[in-house]
Structures are given as C-alpha cells and as structure tokens.
Design an enzyme around this catalytic site. Sequence first.
Site, PDB file in Angstrom:
ATOM      1  N   GLU A   1      44.699  25.919  34.039  1.00 22.88           N
ATOM      2  CA  GLU A   1      45.457  25.398  35.186  1.00 22.88           C
ATOM      3  C   GLU A   1      44.673  24.341  35.953  1.00 22.88           C
ATOM      4  OE1 GLU A   1      48.852  25.698  35.002  1.00 22.88           O
ATOM      5  OE2 GLU A   1      48.454  27.842  34.940  1.00 22.88           O
ATOM      6  N   HIS A   2      45.361  23.257  36.270  1.00 23.86           N
ATOM      7  CA  HIS A   2      44.789  22.099  36.991  1.00 23.86           C
ATOM      8  C   HIS A   2      43.689  21.405  36.182  1.00 23.86           C
ATOM      9  CE1 HIS A   2      46.818  22.459  41.010  1.00 23.86           C
ATOM     10  NE2 HIS A   2      47.102  23.629  40.465  1.00 23.86           N
ATOM     11  N   THR A   3      43.602  21.753  34.921  1.00 22.13           N
ATOM     12  CA  THR A   3      42.620  21.112  34.040  1.00 22.13           C
ATOM     13  C   THR A   3      43.167  19.808  33.477  1.00 22.13           C
ATOM     14  OG1 THR A   3      43.475  22.670  32.436  1.00 22.13           O
ATOM     15  CG2 THR A   3      41.291  23.127  33.320  1.00 22.13           C
TER      16      THR A   3
ATOM     17  N   ASP B   1      53.155  19.199  31.601  1.00 18.43           N
ATOM     18  CA  ASP B   1      54.538  19.680  31.564  1.00 18.43           C
ATOM     19  C   ASP B   1      55.409  18.835  30.632  1.00 18.43           C
ATOM     20  OD1 ASP B   1      53.451  21.257  33.508  1.00 18.43           O
ATOM     21  OD2 ASP B   1      54.423  20.219  35.170  1.00 18.43           O
TER      22      ASP B   1
ATOM     23  N   SER C   1      61.378  22.260  35.643  1.00 20.98           N
ATOM     24  CA  SER C   1      62.716  21.688  35.448  1.00 20.98           C
ATOM     25  C   SER C   1      62.628  20.160  35.466  1.00 20.98           C
ATOM     26  CB  SER C   1      63.669  22.182  36.527  1.00 20.98           C
ATOM     27  OG  SER C   1      63.120  21.914  37.805  1.00 20.98           O
TER      28      SER C   1
ATOM     29  N   GLY D   1      58.479  26.328  39.581  1.00 21.14           N
ATOM     30  CA  GLY D   1      57.264  26.019  38.836  1.00 21.14           C
ATOM     31  C   GLY D   1      57.435  26.204  37.342  1.00 21.14           C
ATOM     32  N   LEU D   2      58.680  26.173  36.848  1.00 18.62           N
ATOM     33  CA  LEU D   2      58.903  26.285  35.402  1.00 18.62           C
ATOM     34  C   LEU D   2      59.240  24.918  34.795  1.00 18.62           C
ATOM     35  CD1 LEU D   2      60.826  29.694  35.343  1.00 18.62           C
ATOM     36  CD2 LEU D   2      58.429  29.279  34.774  1.00 18.62           C
TER      37      LEU D   2
ATOM     38  N   GLU E   1      57.407  10.321  36.467  1.00 12.72           N
ATOM     39  CA  GLU E   1      57.139  11.334  37.503  1.00 12.72           C
ATOM     40  C   GLU E   1      56.109  10.805  38.524  1.00 12.72           C
ATOM     41  OE1 GLU E   1      57.950  15.107  36.851  1.00 12.72           O
ATOM     42  OE2 GLU E   1      57.342  15.437  38.936  1.00 12.72           O
TER      43      GLU E   1
HETATM   44  C1  GLA Z   1      51.891  21.201  37.672  1.00  7.78           C
HETATM   45  C2  GLA Z   1      51.637  19.795  37.152  1.00  7.78           C
HETATM   46  C3  GLA Z   1      50.795  19.825  35.876  1.00  7.78           C
HETATM   47  C4  GLA Z   1      49.543  20.670  36.068  1.00  7.78           C
HETATM   48  C5  GLA Z   1      49.878  22.019  36.702  1.00  7.78           C
HETATM   49  C6  GLA Z   1      48.649  22.819  37.038  1.00  7.78           C
HETATM   50  O1  GLA Z   1      52.685  21.918  36.785  1.00  7.78           O
HETATM   51  O2  GLA Z   1      52.859  19.153  36.877  1.00  7.78           O
HETATM   52  O3  GLA Z   1      50.488  18.516  35.479  1.00  7.78           O
HETATM   53  O4  GLA Z   1      48.578  19.978  36.813  1.00  7.78           O
HETATM   54  O5  GLA Z   1      50.652  21.877  37.873  1.00  7.78           O
HETATM   55  O6  GLA Z   1      47.990  23.220  35.897  1.00  7.78           O
END
Ligand code: GLA
Length: 374
Positions: free
Chosen positions: A35-37, A168, A123, A120-121, A156
């Site tokens: 996550e956030h990587t 995503d 969309s 947070g899925l 985006e």
């Molecule tokens: C959101 C962002 C992704 C990613 C995550 C965290 O989903 O759209 O690019 O940074 O947060 O892992």
Amino acid sequence: MREIEKKAAGAFEEEFGETPALVASAPGRVNLIGEHTDYNGGFVLPCAIGYRIATAVGRAPDGEGKLFSADFAEGVPLGERADGSWADYPRGVVWAMGQNGAEVTAFRAAFAGDVPLGSGLSSSAAIEAATALALDTLFGLDLSKKDLAILCQKAENDFVGVPTGIMDQYASLLCAAGSALLIDCRSLEAEIVPLDLDEAGLSLLVCDTRVERGLADTGYEDRRKTCESAARALGVRELRDAEEEDLNRLEGDELRRARHIVRENTRVLEAVRALRESDFSAFGRLMYDSHLSMRDDFEISTPELDAFVESAREDGALGARLTGAGFGGCAIALVAEGEADTLVRDTRRRFEEEDFKEPTFYRLQPAAGAEVVS
Ligand code: GLA
C-alpha cells in the site's frame, strides 16, 4: 454478457435509439498487499473483483457526442471540460488519448456499474479502464492494455486532478481471473500470480466500513509529499531505492512514512513467494504486519478498520489488513471458508458496540480484468 454489460447495452439502445457498436467492461480491485508503494516506484499485489463498470459505445456525428449513466439516469454532452461529475472520468480518458496523439472523434456511450462508490474499491479506475478499452476498439487505436493504463492514470492525475499512482488502473486493465497481479510500479512489468482460493478452502472477505473517503482529501497527498521529501533527504530517486539501513538517517514523520514503504516493498515480494509456495499462513502474517505498519507508521488506518482487523485476529483469520488508500473505505481478511460467517457476525456486533456505522461485507474471488465483450 454479464448482467451489468447487458444493462449498459440496453441503456444505449433506449437512450440513443440504435444498437451499440461494442460493449466493454472493467472491474474494481482490492489490493492484497503493497500500500502506497506504487507512487514510490515500488511493488503492489492487487486482484480484480467481481464488480464492474460496463460501457456500450458507438460513433456519433461531430459535435453530438454524449455520455449517459444508467445508474444516475443522467445524460450529458461529451464535452471537453471537467465539471466535477462522473462524466469527468470518460472525458479525462478522451483528453489523455488526444494528448497522446490518438484520433478520437465524437461518440456516444452508456454506462452501468455495480462497483460500490466511494468505498476504495476503485470505481474510478473501472470507469476509466472500461472507457479506454472501448474507445481503443471503436477507433482502432491498437494500444496495449499497459499503454491504456498509463493513459487512464494521466486522466485521473491531470484531468480529474487526483494524484494517484498507477496501481488501480493497471489492476483494472491487466488482472486475470483466479490470480493476483504483481506490479513493479517503476518498470511497469506485471506478473500474474495464481491465487486459487477455492482450492485452498479460503475466502477473501471484504469489510466496507462505510466511512467514505475521497482521494482528493488531503491525507493522500500529504503522505505522498512526505515520501518525496524523505527520498530527497536520503538522496535517492524514490523510496523504492531506500534500504533498511538508510532509515537511521531520517526522523519524525519522514522516518515513519519511509519505514512503512521500505518494509512494505519487502513484504510484497515475500508475499508473492508465499503464494507461489501455497503458504497461506505466511501470506496472512504478512497481511497483519502490513496493517500494523499502516496503522502505526503510515498512519492511515481508522478505528473501524482496526476493529475489523482485530476481530479477524480474534476469530483466527490467516491475515487481515486495510486495503487501498486508507482513511476509511475497506479492509480485507483471508479466512477459512467456513469461518467467514463468524467473522461477519462478530464484526457486526463489535461495530454496534462501538457505535460505528453498520458495515457491508463482500466475498470475493479474484476476477477477470477489462474485456471487450461484444
Ligand atoms: C489509491 C491510489 C493508488 C494507491 C493506493 C494506495 O488506491 O489510487 O494509486 O496509491 O491508494 O496503495
């Protein structure tokens, strides 16, 4: 065709009085670990979910392009300017394609989707990916799914104005059924990692805490900026290049954020190894470690997300963690098939005791990425 694709095709016929030239759809995603990587040039391991956004499209005479949402029962001109509505996602894709030199003329599109919004899925990635794939086919652009993912991220970031990484959009376009996708967010190499949960007798349970979050909120951008300043302080291009020993040279927020990123990258690679060896216990432990790191070092968890992860631990789930950007949204747990109901029940009770909103649950199987279906 899936139901949601039929709905988009039906809406197109009703709204525009003709049959669409084609229908495409793309899924939302959960991230299993990492996550956030992504915006630090690191590793992520998402899988696509069974909820999708479908679009039916056809060419239109110049100046008569239109976008119709079956879910909001709303039609708007294609237009070229962002107005803060759902239509900015498809508009952004058209804009990014134009920036890339692609010939996209007027078209009509109808959308229908069942990806929960604001949870947070992803969309937003799903509507971008469905649009990009549909337009690629409609106008014969012949772009690869990887190139389409990069265009969707550009839409985006620069049109909608949300500074996300690539995960995503990449997941929505490139994931495959029954698998997770290891993405190296620097080289953009992606590798399918088989994830047959049925065969392992496991369920992936998603708990939507229904604490809505928007990526436009400041938390996401703050984290991103601190990661960038930590990389600068260390003299590396991105935190992907930092190592455990480097952390001694940081302090305060920069130290905590960088420690999460450095260790999370290692965890993703260990998690892939565990999956390849079908060692789901090891995989689950990495999920718990990842959650603690996000709670204590990256500080993106909420009491609701923590409560679900605690319930999962008490109920003997193999692993659990928040998924996505954090600050609300969803958490996931990897549980033995027969145990998922117990975890749902215990979480509901806990949320009620704590006076949290009533959570929603989904059981997921890793699903297919974006497809043109007719
Ligand atoms: C959101 C962002 C992704 C990613 C995550 C965290 O989903 O759209 O690019 O940074 O947060 O892992």
